[in-house]
Design a protein around this motif. Structure first.
Motif, PDB file in Angstrom:
ATOM      1  N   GLN A  25       0.905   0.694   4.466  1.00 12.06           N
ATOM      2  CA  GLN A  25       0.331   0.733   5.812  1.00 12.06           C
ATOM      3  C   GLN A  25      -1.049   0.067   5.837  1.00 12.06           C
ATOM      4  O   GLN A  25      -1.373  -0.670   6.765  1.00 12.06           O
ATOM      5  N   ILE A  26      -1.859   0.296   4.829  1.00 15.39           N
ATOM      6  CA  ILE A  26      -3.191  -0.320   4.729  1.00 15.39           C
ATOM      7  C   ILE A  26      -3.065  -1.841   4.671  1.00 15.39           C
ATOM      8  O   ILE A  26      -3.780  -2.562   5.367  1.00 15.39           O
ATOM      9  N   LEU A  27      -2.156  -2.332   3.836  1.00 16.51           N
ATOM     10  CA  LEU A  27      -1.964  -3.781   3.711  1.00 16.51           C
ATOM     11  C   LEU A  27      -1.548  -4.394   5.047  1.00 16.51           C
ATOM     12  O   LEU A  27      -2.047  -5.454   5.437  1.00 16.51           O
ATOM     13  N   LEU A  28      -0.647  -3.716   5.743  1.00 15.62           N
ATOM     14  CA  LEU A  28      -0.186  -4.213   7.044  1.00 15.62           C
ATOM     15  C   LEU A  28      -1.285  -4.160   8.104  1.00 15.62           C
ATOM     16  O   LEU A  28      -1.510  -5.144   8.813  1.00 15.62           O
ATOM     17  N   GLU A  29      -1.950  -3.034   8.213  1.00 15.57           N
ATOM     18  CA  GLU A  29      -2.975  -2.862   9.249  1.00 15.57           C
ATOM     19  C   GLU A  29      -4.132  -3.840   9.100  1.00 15.57           C
ATOM     20  O   GLU A  29      -4.663  -4.341  10.079  1.00 15.57           O
ATOM     21  N   ILE A  32      -3.975  -7.799   4.693  1.00 14.49           N
ATOM     22  CA  ILE A  32      -4.459  -8.218   3.380  1.00 14.49           C
ATOM     23  C   ILE A  32      -3.308  -8.178   2.392  1.00 14.49           C
ATOM     24  O   ILE A  32      -2.287  -7.533   2.634  1.00 14.49           O
ATOM     25  N   ASN A  33      -3.479  -8.868   1.282  1.00 13.43           N
ATOM     26  CA  ASN A  33      -2.413  -8.970   0.290  1.00 13.43           C
ATOM     27  C   ASN A  33      -2.478  -7.893  -0.783  1.00 13.43           C
ATOM     28  O   ASN A  33      -1.482  -7.584  -1.408  1.00 13.43           O
ATOM     29  N   GLY A  34      -3.652  -7.322  -1.014  1.00 12.83           N
ATOM     30  CA  GLY A  34      -3.751  -6.346  -2.081  1.00 12.83           C
ATOM     31  C   GLY A  34      -5.014  -5.518  -1.985  1.00 12.83           C
ATOM     32  O   GLY A  34      -5.945  -5.868  -1.254  1.00 12.83           O
ATOM     33  N   VAL A  35      -5.015  -4.413  -2.732  1.00 15.85           N
ATOM     34  CA  VAL A  35      -6.175  -3.531  -2.774  1.00 15.85           C
ATOM     35  C   VAL A  35      -6.434  -3.097  -4.217  1.00 15.85           C
ATOM     36  O   VAL A  35      -5.502  -2.774  -4.942  1.00 15.85           O
ATOM     37  N   PRO A  36      -7.710  -3.106  -4.608  1.00 16.28           N
ATOM     38  CA  PRO A  36      -8.036  -2.565  -5.931  1.00 16.28           C
ATOM     39  C   PRO A  36      -7.853  -1.047  -5.932  1.00 16.28           C
ATOM     40  O   PRO A  36      -8.095  -0.377  -4.931  1.00 16.28           O
ATOM     41  N   VAL A  37      -7.434  -0.537  -7.075  1.00 12.72           N
ATOM     42  CA  VAL A  37      -7.340   0.907  -7.289  1.00 12.72           C
ATOM     43  C   VAL A  37      -8.568   1.267  -8.116  1.00 12.72           C
ATOM     44  O   VAL A  37      -8.788   0.691  -9.183  1.00 12.72           O
ATOM     45  N   ILE A  38      -9.386   2.184  -7.578  1.00  8.11           N
ATOM     46  CA  ILE A  38     -10.639   2.517  -8.255  1.00  8.11           C
ATOM     47  C   ILE A  38     -10.717   4.006  -8.574  1.00  8.11           C
ATOM     48  O   ILE A  38     -10.095   4.822  -7.916  1.00  8.11           O
ATOM     49  N   ASP A  39     -11.504   4.315  -9.606  1.00 10.38           N
ATOM     50  CA  ASP A  39     -11.730   5.728  -9.934  1.00 10.38           C
ATOM     51  C   ASP A  39     -12.874   6.263  -9.083  1.00 10.38           C
ATOM     52  O   ASP A  39     -13.438   5.542  -8.254  1.00 10.38           O
ATOM     53  N   TRP A  40     -13.251   7.494  -9.276  1.00 13.07           N
ATOM     54  CA  TRP A  40     -14.262   8.143  -8.437  1.00 13.07           C
ATOM     55  C   TRP A  40     -15.647   7.529  -8.587  1.00 13.07           C
ATOM     56  O   TRP A  40     -16.523   7.732  -7.754  1.00 13.07           O
ATOM     57  N   ILE A  48      -3.046  -3.222  -6.526  1.00 13.42           N
ATOM     58  CA  ILE A  48      -1.706  -3.174  -5.932  1.00 13.42           C
ATOM     59  C   ILE A  48      -1.641  -4.290  -4.912  1.00 13.42           C
ATOM     60  O   ILE A  48      -2.495  -4.388  -4.031  1.00 13.42           O
ATOM     61  N   THR A  49      -0.616  -5.123  -5.049  1.00 16.65           N
ATOM     62  CA  THR A  49      -0.417  -6.220  -4.117  1.00 16.65           C
ATOM     63  C   THR A  49       0.871  -6.010  -3.335  1.00 16.65           C
ATOM     64  O   THR A  49       1.695  -5.162  -3.689  1.00 16.65           O
ATOM     65  N   ASP A 121      -1.358 -18.278 -10.419  1.00 13.06           N
ATOM     66  CA  ASP A 121      -0.624 -18.000  -9.191  1.00 13.06           C
ATOM     67  C   ASP A 121      -1.036 -16.645  -8.598  1.00 13.06           C
ATOM     68  O   ASP A 121      -0.212 -15.790  -8.295  1.00 13.06           O
ATOM     69  N   ILE A 122      -2.353 -16.490  -8.446  1.00 14.69           N
ATOM     70  CA  ILE A 122      -2.937 -15.260  -7.923  1.00 14.69           C
ATOM     71  C   ILE A 122      -3.342 -15.505  -6.476  1.00 14.69           C
ATOM     72  O   ILE A 122      -3.828 -16.575  -6.138  1.00 14.69           O
ATOM     73  N   VAL A 123      -3.175 -14.521  -5.626  1.00 13.22           N
ATOM     74  CA  VAL A 123      -3.545 -14.652  -4.221  1.00 13.22           C
ATOM     75  C   VAL A 123      -4.993 -14.218  -4.001  1.00 13.22           C
ATOM     76  O   VAL A 123      -5.701 -14.780  -3.183  1.00 13.22           O
TER      77      VAL A 123
END
Length: 162
Positions: A25-29, A32-40, A48-49, A121-123
């Motif tokens: 849902q975040i990618l669609l809204e 964007i193609n991807g989001v970093p996964v981060i710790d606290w 995740i792409t 071949d990275i976006v």
């Protein structure tokens, strides 16, 4: 010119426990193609792409298995990282993310970053400073610059070096 001049600052990120449905849902809204996964602490754990989520959908919608032996053989030979769980089984960011991620720093030359995007071949590339995500550089960011500077000649990304 360096990455900091073109990157998207303060990118959208997700926590390791974020559900896959929420990430989609975040990618669609945000388109964007991807989001970093981060710790606290803001350190990047992976990314995740859309491709990661599409892989999941494709694997779950395959028809009946014709051969368990053949499927296991292909998984063992072609899997990118044997230590990672199958993405089609994951339900959270931590279980679905790609852990081996190319990244750059804010002061990385833009030509080097563009080369990484093309060669691998990275976006998009996470931009890290002191192991924390401070931005994202995408092909779209580079394309916006090229569109604004058509007069820069055959290699517009090198034009700033004159």
């Amino acid at each position: 010119m360096n990455v900091e001049q073109l990157m998207t600052r303060d990118p959208i990120t997700v926590a390791p426990q974020t559900p896959v449905e929420e990430i989609a849902q975040i990618l669609l809204e945000h388109r964007i193609n991807g989001v970093p996964v981060i710790d606290w602490e803001g350190r990047m754990l992976g990314i995740i792409t859309a491709a990661d989520l599409i892989y999941r959908a494709a694997d779950e919608t395959l028809g009946p298995r014709t051969s368990i032996w053949k499927e296991n053989f292909y998984k063992s030979v072609f899997r990118r990282h044997p230590e990672e769980p199958d993405k089609d089984q994951g339900r959270t960011a931590m279980e679905v993310m790609t852990r081996d991620v190319h990244s750059v720093e804010p002061d990385t030359d833009i030509v080097m970053a563009a080369r990484l995007l093309v060669d691998f071949d990275i976006v998009s590339l996470p931009v890290l400073q002191n192991d924390r995500v401070v931005g994202m550089l995408s092909r779209h960011d580079l394309l916006k610059w090229v569109a604004k500077h058509p007069q820069e000649g055959a290699n517009p990304l090198k034009a700033g070096e004159k």
